[in-house]
Design a protein around this motif. Sequence first.
Motif, PDB file in Angstrom:
ATOM      1  N   THR A 108     -16.666 -84.808  15.205  1.00  0.00           N
ATOM      2  CA  THR A 108     -15.474 -84.737  16.038  1.00  0.00           C
ATOM      3  C   THR A 108     -15.780 -83.841  17.246  1.00  0.00           C
ATOM      4  N   GLU A 109     -14.904 -83.856  18.219  1.00  0.00           N
ATOM      5  CA  GLU A 109     -15.101 -83.018  19.395  1.00  0.00           C
ATOM      6  C   GLU A 109     -15.109 -81.546  19.001  1.00  0.00           C
ATOM      7  N   GLU A 110     -14.255 -81.189  18.056  1.00  0.00           N
ATOM      8  CA  GLU A 110     -14.192 -79.792  17.617  1.00  0.00           C
ATOM      9  C   GLU A 110     -15.479 -79.385  16.908  1.00  0.00           C
ATOM     10  N   GLU A 111     -16.052 -80.309  16.117  1.00  0.00           N
ATOM     11  CA  GLU A 111     -17.321 -80.020  15.434  1.00  0.00           C
ATOM     12  C   GLU A 111     -18.474 -79.909  16.429  1.00  0.00           C
ATOM     13  N   ARG A 112     -18.445 -80.725  17.457  1.00  0.00           N
ATOM     14  CA  ARG A 112     -19.496 -80.641  18.475  1.00  0.00           C
ATOM     15  C   ARG A 112     -19.504 -79.281  19.159  1.00  0.00           C
ATOM     16  N   GLN A 113     -18.320 -78.700  19.305  1.00  0.00           N
ATOM     17  CA  GLN A 113     -18.235 -77.370  19.914  1.00  0.00           C
ATOM     18  C   GLN A 113     -18.888 -76.317  19.027  1.00  0.00           C
TER      19      GLN A 113
END
Length: 387
Positions: A108-113
Amino acid sequence: MDYSGYFRNIIIRPTRATLFAIVAAVNTGLAMATVFSAYGGMFNPGEVVVAAIMAMMFPGFLVASVLLLLLDLVFWRKAALVMALALAVSAPPILNFSPVNIGRRVLTEEERQRSFTFLTYNVLHFWDFRGNVPGLSRNATIDYILSTDADIVSLQEVEFLKSWPLWNITPEQLEELGERYPYRMVNVSYQLSLLSKYPFEFVDLGLPESISRRFACFKIKIGDETVHLFNVHLESIGLTPRDKELYQKLFDKAPASEAALRRELSKVKNQLVSKLAKAFAERTEQARAIRNTIDSIGGNVIVAGDFNDIPDCYAVRTIMGSDMTDAYARTAFGPTITYHGNRFYFRIDHVLYKGDFDCVSLKRGDSPSSDHYPFLATFVFDEKATP
């Protein structure tokens, strides 16, 4: 007079009994060899060197066991129980050698961060393993490193990063590396180097001189997190060109006779076994030093590089202890090799880790410019509980 019953008794029945005994012996012998090779890495090679050698032969025993199991299922099903049991007992090492992780995790975008990418690669001094490649104007290994755009690049067998026309290392490539990786260290003594987008510092482990300097530790700051990276290049077998030539002959050109084959095999045994034993002992000492340091440091740790040994070997088991994870076994599917030189086809490069993060992807690169293939990993830090 009908002699058919008589001949069945003295010929057919003993023949079946003999055949069954042979089948049972073959199955039992292969089953025992498979299990022993699967768990050979549990034995200290300094005390039981044959166990370490058998562990290196595990892929061959595994293939032979599966083939024999299939034959048993067709021709002699009772005997199949022996091989099936051996494979069941050997399941954990089999899954480390050939994991069956199915599906690809999409972050997810949050995990990529919360993620970072990590490349480990034995670059063979930036030589080109293929020799002189016509039309090649740039160093293929450096181009591959740039293509991955990994956040952290851990390299083995590298003494310098400078322009070198003989190996097609261009000023443009060095400029790209400098722009991409503002934090760099090239350790000439260890031949272990680090390129990073994150700030790091070299950690002096203060080990005694008796420990061969085949690994280096770096403390990397990734956002609010700290990761200790051990870049390793454990003791190699140290084969001479003559050793490699002798080994290749067994594959490239079959000896003219059985006697010649025995002589060639005897040469290989005499030259290789003593070198293997010495390398096993050196790697054991290095692995224990790494493990002791990991225990003293704690926290987030990655141990990666060229181990010069197979999965589940004594050195890998020693470093892993009970709290580290093999990234390949965790994320990959099927077997692979990372070394492809001189007809030695093994996975001897590894990525081990522990801490508040997880490896969600480990891909083997196919760049042929070194005698090793690289590993590119993606790690994601654990989500922190909000107050």
